[in-house]
Design a protein around this motif. Sequence first.
Motif, PDB file in Angstrom:
ATOM      1  N   ASP A 236      69.598  24.377  -6.131  1.00 15.59           N
ATOM      2  CA  ASP A 236      70.253  24.796  -4.891  1.00 15.59           C
ATOM      3  C   ASP A 236      71.199  25.967  -5.158  1.00 15.59           C
ATOM      4  O   ASP A 236      71.230  26.943  -4.414  1.00 15.59           O
ATOM      5  CB  ASP A 236      71.059  23.627  -4.303  1.00 15.59           C
ATOM      6  N   PHE A 237      71.958  25.853  -6.241  1.00 15.62           N
ATOM      7  CA  PHE A 237      72.939  26.902  -6.562  1.00 15.62           C
ATOM      8  C   PHE A 237      72.271  28.264  -6.725  1.00 15.62           C
ATOM      9  O   PHE A 237      72.648  29.245  -6.089  1.00 15.62           O
ATOM     10  CB  PHE A 237      73.678  26.523  -7.853  1.00 15.62           C
ATOM     11  N   HIS A 238      71.254  28.307  -7.584  1.00  9.75           N
ATOM     12  CA  HIS A 238      70.642  29.611  -7.871  1.00  9.75           C
ATOM     13  C   HIS A 238      69.836  30.123  -6.682  1.00  9.75           C
ATOM     14  O   HIS A 238      69.804  31.323  -6.419  1.00  9.75           O
ATOM     15  CB  HIS A 238      69.773  29.537  -9.123  1.00  9.75           C
ATOM     16  N   ASN A 239      69.166  29.230  -5.944  1.00  8.70           N
ATOM     17  CA  ASN A 239      68.461  29.693  -4.744  1.00  8.70           C
ATOM     18  C   ASN A 239      69.423  30.441  -3.823  1.00  8.70           C
ATOM     19  O   ASN A 239      69.100  31.502  -3.295  1.00  8.70           O
ATOM     20  CB  ASN A 239      67.854  28.502  -3.988  1.00  8.70           C
ATOM     21  N   GLN A 240      70.623  29.893  -3.655  1.00  9.66           N
ATOM     22  CA  GLN A 240      71.569  30.501  -2.710  1.00  9.66           C
ATOM     23  C   GLN A 240      72.220  31.744  -3.284  1.00  9.66           C
ATOM     24  O   GLN A 240      72.344  32.770  -2.608  1.00  9.66           O
ATOM     25  CB  GLN A 240      72.622  29.467  -2.307  1.00  9.66           C
ATOM     26  N   LEU A 241      72.645  31.672  -4.553  1.00  9.83           N
ATOM     27  CA  LEU A 241      73.313  32.843  -5.139  1.00  9.83           C
ATOM     28  C   LEU A 241      72.332  34.015  -5.261  1.00  9.83           C
ATOM     29  O   LEU A 241      72.700  35.175  -5.056  1.00  9.83           O
ATOM     30  CB  LEU A 241      73.908  32.480  -6.509  1.00  9.83           C
ATOM     31  N   MET A 242      71.074  33.705  -5.576  1.00  9.48           N
ATOM     32  CA  MET A 242      70.083  34.767  -5.711  1.00  9.48           C
ATOM     33  C   MET A 242      69.817  35.432  -4.358  1.00  9.48           C
ATOM     34  O   MET A 242      69.571  36.636  -4.297  1.00  9.48           O
ATOM     35  CB  MET A 242      68.777  34.210  -6.280  1.00  9.48           C
ATOM     36  N   VAL A 243      69.851  34.649  -3.277  1.00  7.28           N
ATOM     37  CA  VAL A 243      69.682  35.250  -1.945  1.00  7.28           C
ATOM     38  C   VAL A 243      70.778  36.291  -1.727  1.00  7.28           C
ATOM     39  O   VAL A 243      70.502  37.427  -1.301  1.00  7.28           O
ATOM     40  CB  VAL A 243      69.724  34.160  -0.849  1.00  7.28           C
ATOM     41  N   CYS A 244      72.031  35.942  -2.066  1.00  5.63           N
ATOM     42  CA  CYS A 244      73.131  36.898  -1.917  1.00  5.63           C
ATOM     43  C   CYS A 244      72.891  38.129  -2.787  1.00  5.63           C
ATOM     44  O   CYS A 244      73.063  39.276  -2.344  1.00  5.63           O
ATOM     45  CB  CYS A 244      74.454  36.257  -2.314  1.00  5.63           C
ATOM     46  N   ALA A 245      72.484  37.899  -4.043  1.00  3.83           N
ATOM     47  CA  ALA A 245      72.292  39.018  -4.975  1.00  3.83           C
ATOM     48  C   ALA A 245      71.193  39.949  -4.474  1.00  3.83           C
ATOM     49  O   ALA A 245      71.329  41.173  -4.511  1.00  3.83           O
ATOM     50  CB  ALA A 245      71.938  38.482  -6.366  1.00  3.83           C
ATOM     51  N   MET A 246      70.097  39.369  -3.982  1.00  4.31           N
ATOM     52  CA  MET A 246      68.981  40.206  -3.532  1.00  4.31           C
ATOM     53  C   MET A 246      69.360  41.032  -2.308  1.00  4.31           C
ATOM     54  O   MET A 246      69.055  42.221  -2.229  1.00  4.31           O
ATOM     55  CB  MET A 246      67.766  39.322  -3.209  1.00  4.31           C
TER      56      MET A 246
ATOM     57  N   ALA B 255      62.540  28.059   0.838  1.00  2.00           N
ATOM     58  CA  ALA B 255      61.897  28.914   1.837  1.00  2.00           C
ATOM     59  C   ALA B 255      62.743  30.147   2.099  1.00  2.00           C
ATOM     60  O   ALA B 255      62.222  31.268   2.190  1.00  2.00           O
ATOM     61  CB  ALA B 255      61.672  28.131   3.132  1.00  2.00           C
ATOM     62  N   LEU B 256      64.059  29.960   2.194  1.00  5.75           N
ATOM     63  CA  LEU B 256      64.943  31.101   2.440  1.00  5.75           C
ATOM     64  C   LEU B 256      64.909  32.060   1.250  1.00  5.75           C
ATOM     65  O   LEU B 256      64.776  33.280   1.412  1.00  5.75           O
ATOM     66  CB  LEU B 256      66.378  30.609   2.679  1.00  5.75           C
ATOM     67  N   HIS B 257      64.999  31.502   0.040  1.00  7.50           N
ATOM     68  CA  HIS B 257      64.974  32.355  -1.140  1.00  7.50           C
ATOM     69  C   HIS B 257      63.678  33.155  -1.186  1.00  7.50           C
ATOM     70  O   HIS B 257      63.676  34.360  -1.430  1.00  7.50           O
ATOM     71  CB  HIS B 257      65.116  31.529  -2.422  1.00  7.50           C
ATOM     72  N   THR B 258      62.555  32.478  -0.937  1.00  2.00           N
ATOM     73  CA  THR B 258      61.270  33.157  -1.030  1.00  2.00           C
ATOM     74  C   THR B 258      61.138  34.215   0.069  1.00  2.00           C
ATOM     75  O   THR B 258      60.622  35.310  -0.183  1.00  2.00           O
ATOM     76  CB  THR B 258      60.138  32.121  -0.939  1.00  2.00           C
ATOM     77  N   ALA B 259      61.604  33.890   1.279  1.00  2.00           N
ATOM     78  CA  ALA B 259      61.523  34.856   2.378  1.00  2.00           C
ATOM     79  C   ALA B 259      62.332  36.110   2.041  1.00  2.00           C
ATOM     80  O   ALA B 259      61.856  37.242   2.190  1.00  2.00           O
ATOM     81  CB  ALA B 259      62.040  34.215   3.668  1.00  2.00           C
ATOM     82  N   VAL B 260      63.556  35.909   1.558  1.00  2.00           N
ATOM     83  CA  VAL B 260      64.395  37.059   1.207  1.00  2.00           C
ATOM     84  C   VAL B 260      63.787  37.801   0.019  1.00  2.00           C
ATOM     85  O   VAL B 260      63.762  39.029  -0.037  1.00  2.00           O
ATOM     86  CB  VAL B 260      65.830  36.593   0.889  1.00  2.00           C
ATOM     87  N   SER B 261      63.249  37.041  -0.926  1.00  2.00           N
ATOM     88  CA  SER B 261      62.707  37.634  -2.137  1.00  2.00           C
ATOM     89  C   SER B 261      61.573  38.613  -1.819  1.00  2.00           C
ATOM     90  O   SER B 261      61.506  39.701  -2.390  1.00  2.00           O
ATOM     91  CB  SER B 261      62.213  36.510  -3.052  1.00  2.00           C
ATOM     92  N   PHE B 262      60.683  38.234  -0.924  1.00  2.00           N
ATOM     93  CA  PHE B 262      59.551  39.120  -0.638  1.00  2.00           C
ATOM     94  C   PHE B 262      59.900  40.193   0.379  1.00  2.00           C
ATOM     95  O   PHE B 262      59.333  41.273   0.356  1.00  2.00           O
ATOM     96  CB  PHE B 262      58.325  38.302  -0.227  1.00  2.00           C
TER      97      PHE B 262
ATOM     98  N   ALA C  42      67.902  37.172 -15.161  1.00  2.00           N
ATOM     99  CA  ALA C  42      67.607  36.636 -13.832  1.00  2.00           C
ATOM    100  C   ALA C  42      68.362  37.402 -12.752  1.00  2.00           C
ATOM    101  O   ALA C  42      67.782  37.835 -11.753  1.00  2.00           O
ATOM    102  CB  ALA C  42      67.965  35.152 -13.781  1.00  2.00           C
ATOM    103  N   TYR C  43      69.670  37.617 -12.954  1.00  2.10           N
ATOM    104  CA  TYR C  43      70.444  38.277 -11.896  1.00  2.10           C
ATOM    105  C   TYR C  43      70.220  39.775 -11.870  1.00  2.10           C
ATOM    106  O   TYR C  43      70.313  40.403 -10.818  1.00  2.10           O
ATOM    107  CB  TYR C  43      71.917  37.860 -11.979  1.00  2.10           C
ATOM    108  N   THR C  44      69.901  40.387 -13.018  1.00  6.04           N
ATOM    109  CA  THR C  44      69.538  41.798 -13.008  1.00  6.04           C
ATOM    110  C   THR C  44      68.246  41.992 -12.225  1.00  6.04           C
ATOM    111  O   THR C  44      68.118  42.900 -11.406  1.00  6.04           O
ATOM    112  CB  THR C  44      69.353  42.299 -14.457  1.00  6.04           C
ATOM    113  N   SER C  45      67.289  41.100 -12.470  1.00  7.25           N
ATOM    114  CA  SER C  45      66.001  41.191 -11.795  1.00  7.25           C
ATOM    115  C   SER C  45      66.147  40.981 -10.287  1.00  7.25           C
ATOM    116  O   SER C  45      65.571  41.717  -9.487  1.00  7.25           O
ATOM    117  CB  SER C  45      65.065  40.137 -12.404  1.00  7.25           C
ATOM    118  N   ASN C  46      66.927  40.003  -9.890  1.00  8.11           N
ATOM    119  CA  ASN C  46      67.118  39.740  -8.463  1.00  8.11           C
ATOM    120  C   ASN C  46      67.863  40.876  -7.779  1.00  8.11           C
ATOM    121  O   ASN C  46      67.501  41.286  -6.684  1.00  8.11           O
ATOM    122  CB  ASN C  46      67.881  38.426  -8.264  1.00  8.11           C
TER     123      ASN C  46
END
Lengths: 306, 549
Positions: B471-481, B97-104, B451-455
Amino acid sequence: MNHRLPPWLAQNTVAIRVVLLLTLLVGLAYPLVMTAAAQVPGLRGKAEGSRVTGADGKDAGSSLIGQSFTDSKGKPIKKYFQSRPSNAGTGYDGAASAAGNQGPESVVDAKDKPSLLTLVCGRSKAVGDLEGVDGARRFCTPDGVGAVLGVFREDGTTGRVTRVVSLNQACPAKPFVATYKGVDVECAKSGADYGRANTVPVRGDGPANPKVPADAVTASASGLDPHISPAYAKLQTARVARERNADESAVRKLISKYTTGRSLGVLGEPGVNVVLLNIALDREHPAPKSSSSKPSQASKSSQQGA
Amino acid sequence: MAAWIQASLVLAVVVGLHVPLGDYMARVLDGGRHWRAEKAVYRVCGIAPDKEQSWRHYLTALLAFTVMSIAALFALFSLQDKLPWSTGHEGMPWRLALHTAVSFTTNTSWQNYAGESTTGHLAVMAGLGVQAFASAAVGICVALVLIRGLTRRSTEDLGNFWVDLLRTIFRVLVPIAVVGGLILMAGGVIQSLGGGHTVDTVAGAKQTLLDGPVASWEPVKLFSGDGGGVFNASSAHPFENPTAWTNAFEIVLMLLVPMACIRMFGRLIGSLKQSWTLLTVVGILFGLLLAAGSFAQSAHTGTVTEAIGGPHEGTETRIGVPGSTLFGVAATGSADGAANSAYDSFSSLGGGVLLSAMMLGEVAPGGTGSGLYGLIVVVLVAVFVGGLMVGRTPEYLRKRIGYAEMRWVVSYALIPPTVILVCTGFALATGNGQSSMGNPGAHGLTELIYAYTSNTNSNGSSMAGFNGATDFHNQLMVCAMLAGRYLPMACVLALAGRLAKQQPGVVTVGTLRAQGPNFVVLATAASVILALLNFLPALSLGAVADGLL
């Protein structure tokens, strides 16, 4: 009231209100108005999914969403034009669109997952066998897997060849070549680790333009592609006509009726809508009862018994 | 041949439409009267529309809106099953949910889930839909501030975030969405709020056909730079993209608003020559990417591609390989991230071209608003380098580009590559990168870098064999985004603040003119060289190794 709050706090109360307001206006009002607009005659049928009725007059799906024309064991039903391979669920699952996402160098089969190359080779052989043409392709073995050698060398990646395994041909299969650089080629033993071997795909003498078209051996991006290429439709024409005791020319006429060319002459690619084509065939050239391989209620219950 | 006519036709339509849209945006977004309905909205929300903000206050407002947006989306996704219109879907687990919220909210729209099996109608309409509009508008807000920084003299006032945000949504984005939605509906895109139904197929099996608010979502996801889908297959799904002409129309929608932002820039600074110069730079970059992508796709690199006879795996029949390549380059060049084909199954170098389009920093033509400010940053680099070469004080639009300004420009340029390479390296060092790869070898590495370039670059497209749903990528991607979106924005706002405070300089014969062929070459080269310096090693290990070894 806001002017009494410090600016950073005031901004937050504004932010909450703006988010709520946008949710009401563009999050609810806008899509609901669009849904109301979709009720206009002319748009409504499309907005509800371009449904089609089958030869029996019942709802048979959508003209936009492809279907499998296989029996309960996954074998092609011969009286129908076959769709492309699909990665949506177990095949054309309308609730699970998906692509295979295997890359152009996916050539070595894993324990639980065949490589893209083996999938392509296997499909090409199967389609070739079904339609009575040669299913050979480059980088494919005659038994329909990826022609890939695992080559062990003296110093890892260099040096004399010490051992060669045909990676996708599990024992007791006969390797597609007997020797490589003077070394006998082995079949692949299940459970053995060939991780240190150098991967060498072998092009072989397959044709540059195979008899089985590209769309027949590849899955689409959605897994729900309702179209096949005109070339693949042409390849299937003789079989379908035979199964239905129909003239090939009559079948060809229906194919051209359900072929969409490029939009405006330049956009996209031509395609034959398999769902509409097969419904029209059932309506106009129903198959004789004896050759019907459509699973009836009776055959289903007998399978349960077995 | 049809492929090149198709591309030319689509691009001609975009160039034709960007003129009136850009002129309209310039007229209604900067200054002028408030509409009566807008005044009512401002009153309800407690906004003082005529009070302008300094860059710091503007940034505070933007971040406050961001935090509240993420919180609202997080609640909506987590509590989905307790709300109406969930169509039977569960609430998301908190990391997703956090990843998706940050993503959009960040306009990325990378999805670590399949749309049809995870989000109900309410989550799409009131969740993804709201933030697609809002995140696009936030990009345009930041671009407007940078334009004001370049045009205003001796002031701290850079506009009002709330007014910019709401005007962009109501005056520009909603009208395009309505028109685009109706056109797509006429092409066969569905718009129905039922729960789906199951039919007996022609061959006697069962098939479930889904409903969804797709026609209201589709244009928004495309023009906003969002790109995520109601369905897992995104714009490859026949309910999202039913025909060859809707495919062309969807490409137009992706490119139109970012291009119109360039036109708006020209209008607002009072120099259409400037906007044509920028458009030429964008055109050259886009043309190079499209040519490289088309060549890589048709040259049959790769074992499986040759066995098939072309990169047909993961493409739809009605769209074809050329239509997929054009869409892919448009989606990665415009920070949109939609997909009408499986980018993972593109030829190795073709996938590398998509990756390069993002690595250019999303400037060809880039995201909604973010493309324009990214482009202006590239121009400032070119002006600075060019100014040093001819031995003059670098100036742009009569503003001096000195040490203080370049500090922000350079920070802007270095943040995304740093985030991408650090995150990729961290994922590899911990083993989480390797375990998520869907393909072996160099192609797997390409998937991870992609993946990380896109995020980081707010793109959202994926090589979908990569499994980000851990869990790892959901959290790291939130930071990257978050880092990839808001740190560069803060740099742009700070830069605008400095520029606005300056007194205007005087144009002399020694000033480097930021237009004409020389400057176009300089700016294009600056963009390409920056990207190459940052990413060549990573590209070599991934896509290039995959394609050539």
